[in-house]
Design an enzyme around this catalytic site. Sequence first.
Site, mmCIF file in Angstrom:
data_model
loop_
_atom_site.group_PDB
_atom_site.id
_atom_site.type_symbol
_atom_site.label_atom_id
_atom_site.label_comp_id
_atom_site.label_asym_id
_atom_site.label_seq_id
_atom_site.Cartn_x
_atom_site.Cartn_y
_atom_site.Cartn_z
ATOM 1 N N ASP A 61 0.833 -1.197 0.000
ATOM 2 C CA ASP A 61 0.000 0.000 0.000
ATOM 3 C C ASP A 61 0.873 1.253 0.000
ATOM 4 O OD1 ASP A 61 -2.335 1.502 0.116
ATOM 5 O OD2 ASP A 61 -2.310 1.583 2.297
ATOM 6 N N THR A 94 -3.436 6.170 -4.428
ATOM 7 C CA THR A 94 -2.432 6.974 -3.720
ATOM 8 C C THR A 94 -1.078 6.931 -4.426
ATOM 9 O OG1 THR A 94 -2.007 5.070 -2.271
ATOM 10 C CG2 THR A 94 -3.560 6.717 -1.490
ATOM 11 N N THR A 95 -0.659 5.751 -4.856
ATOM 12 C CA THR A 95 0.624 5.648 -5.567
ATOM 13 C C THR A 95 0.554 6.373 -6.902
ATOM 14 O OG1 THR A 95 1.051 3.507 -4.521
ATOM 15 C CG2 THR A 95 2.309 4.035 -6.505
ATOM 16 N N ASP A 386 -9.507 -0.461 2.214
ATOM 17 C CA ASP A 386 -9.502 0.072 0.849
ATOM 18 C C ASP A 386 -10.703 -0.443 0.060
ATOM 19 O OD1 ASP A 386 -7.161 1.367 1.435
ATOM 20 O OD2 ASP A 386 -5.856 -0.090 0.446
#
Length: 536
Positions: A61, A94-95, A386
Site C-alpha cells: 500500500d 495513492t501511488t 480500501d
Amino acid sequence: MVESEHDAALEDTDRLHGRSALVDNVKAAVALAGAVRSTLGPRGLDKMLVEEGGSVTVTNDGVTVLQTAKVEHPTARLLISTSSSQDRAARDGTTTTVILTAEMLQNALELVRSGVHPSIIMNGYQIALEEALAEMEHMARAPQSEAERRAVVETSLAGKIDSSLTAHLTGLALEAADALAGEEGDADLERLRVKRLMVRDGTARESEIVHGMVLAKSRMDMATPANSDGGRIAIVDGDLENAKLELEASIEVTSTGALRSFHERARERLQEQVELLKSLDVDLLVVRDGVAEEAATMLTNAGITAYRRFEREDLERLARITGSTMVRDARRIKKEDVGTYSSRSEQTFSGVKHTRIDGSEGGAMTVLIRGTSPAVREEAQRAFDDALGVAHRLSGDSQLLPGGGASQIHLARHLRAFAPSQSGREQLAIEAYAAALEIVPRTLAENSGLDPIDAILTLSAAQVADSENGPWIGLDVMSGEKTRMDEAGIIDPLFVVRHALSGATEAANSVLRIDDVLWAKQDAQTPDWQSEMDQD
C-alpha cells in the site's frame, strides 16, 4: 562587491532561489515517487518497513509506505499530504497520485530550462486538467452488471494481497457497503459505522461480517445471564457512580451517625437510578465509564445485566443498531431514550471473552479480521479498508473508467490533439501534461517485466485502430495482451481517477509556484531570562 540589503537581511538564512529551488524540489519529489513506484499494479512488489523499535510491516500500500517513512524535505511532505488526501477521499490511487505529481514536475523542469516561465506552465497544466476531466466524463459509463461492480473493488486490491483473499475481502466489502447504502453521513461513514476487530483464531479467508456489535467485554456480574433473546437496552454516556468532589477537600464528620447518613443518601441515589431503569423495563445497561460495586448488586437484583467501560465510537454504533439514545445522566433517562436489541450472547475469541449484541435497526456492523499472525491481520485490515472505501463510494458515484492504463493513454492522445487550440506557450505545457499521464501505463509495464516503450506505442495504436471501443482498450499485465478492460474485469471508479489527477495537478502547481526556499539557521542562544540576569 557591496552586499545588498536583501542579502544582509538573510545572512542567517540558507537560501535556494529560482531554478535551483525548483531543481531541489523536483529531486525530492522524484526520490519520493521512486520509493513507491514499484508497488503499482497487480505485479507490484512489496515494501518492508522497519521501525525504530524493530517492528516490521510488509505492505504493498503506497500511502502506508509514505506515512511510515521519515521524511524531512518539505516538498516530499507535501506529496505525502497529497497522497493522504487521496486515501481519505477515494481509498485508492495513492501511488498513482505521487508518481503523476513527480512526472509532471520533471516535465515542467525541462520546460523551465527551455525558457518557459513557471506561471505559463501552471496555466497550461490547469487547462489540461479541465480538458482531461471533461473527457473523462465522456468516457465514463455506469456499471452494467453486479460482476462489473465486483471487478471495480477487486481492481482496487490488485497486487496488495493474493487473489483468493482478494475475492473474499471484496465480498465482505460489498456486503458491508450494501448494508450502509442510503445511510446519511460524510465520506468517512464506513469508518464510523464498521468496527474492525482483530481475531487470532482462524485464517484471513475466514474473516467475516457480523451485522451487530462484537465487543471485547463481558458482563459485570457473572450471576446475570450470559445470553438473551432480546429486550430493552439503555446506554449511558457517563457513569453510574456517586459524585466525587472536583476539588481537593476534606469533610469533618463529628459522629458515626452522620457518616452513616452520608453513605445512606449516596446509596439511595444509586437505588433511585436503578429503580428508574427497572420502571422502563430495561434489562441491558451499557455504561461508558464506571459502575459502582453497590450499583452492580442493585442492577442484578433488578434483573438488569450491566456492561461498563466502552469506547464512545462503540456506544454510537450500538445506539445506531438498537435505536437507543445515549444519555449523559441515568437519572434523566426517558422512555423514548430506551432502545431494543434482538439478541445478546457471549463467546470466546483467542482466549478473550467477547459480547455480541444484535439490533434490528441496522446501520452499523463489525468485521472480524482473522489471520495467523499480526502482520497478516494488519495487511488484511488495510486491504479491507480500501475495498470497503471504494465499494461504499461506488454506491454514490457509480461511473466507471477502464483500468490498465487505458484511461491515461486515451487522455494523453486527446490532450495532444487539443493542445494546438491554445495560441500561446501553454501548448507546450499541455503536451508535457499529456506525456506525464503516460507514466501510469509505463510503470505498470515496468513492474510486470514488459518493455514500457513498446507497451505504450502498441496500446496507443490499438486504441486508434478501434474507433468504437478504443478508449477502453488497456494493458492486461498478467497476460501482456492489449484487450478491452471491461471484458478483462480491470475497471477503475471515475472518482478515483478524477481525484488522483486533480490532486496531482494541484500538488505540482503548488511546487512550481515556489520561487524561494529559505532555511533559518538555529544556533544556540542564551535564554532571555539569563540575559536579564546578566544585565542586573
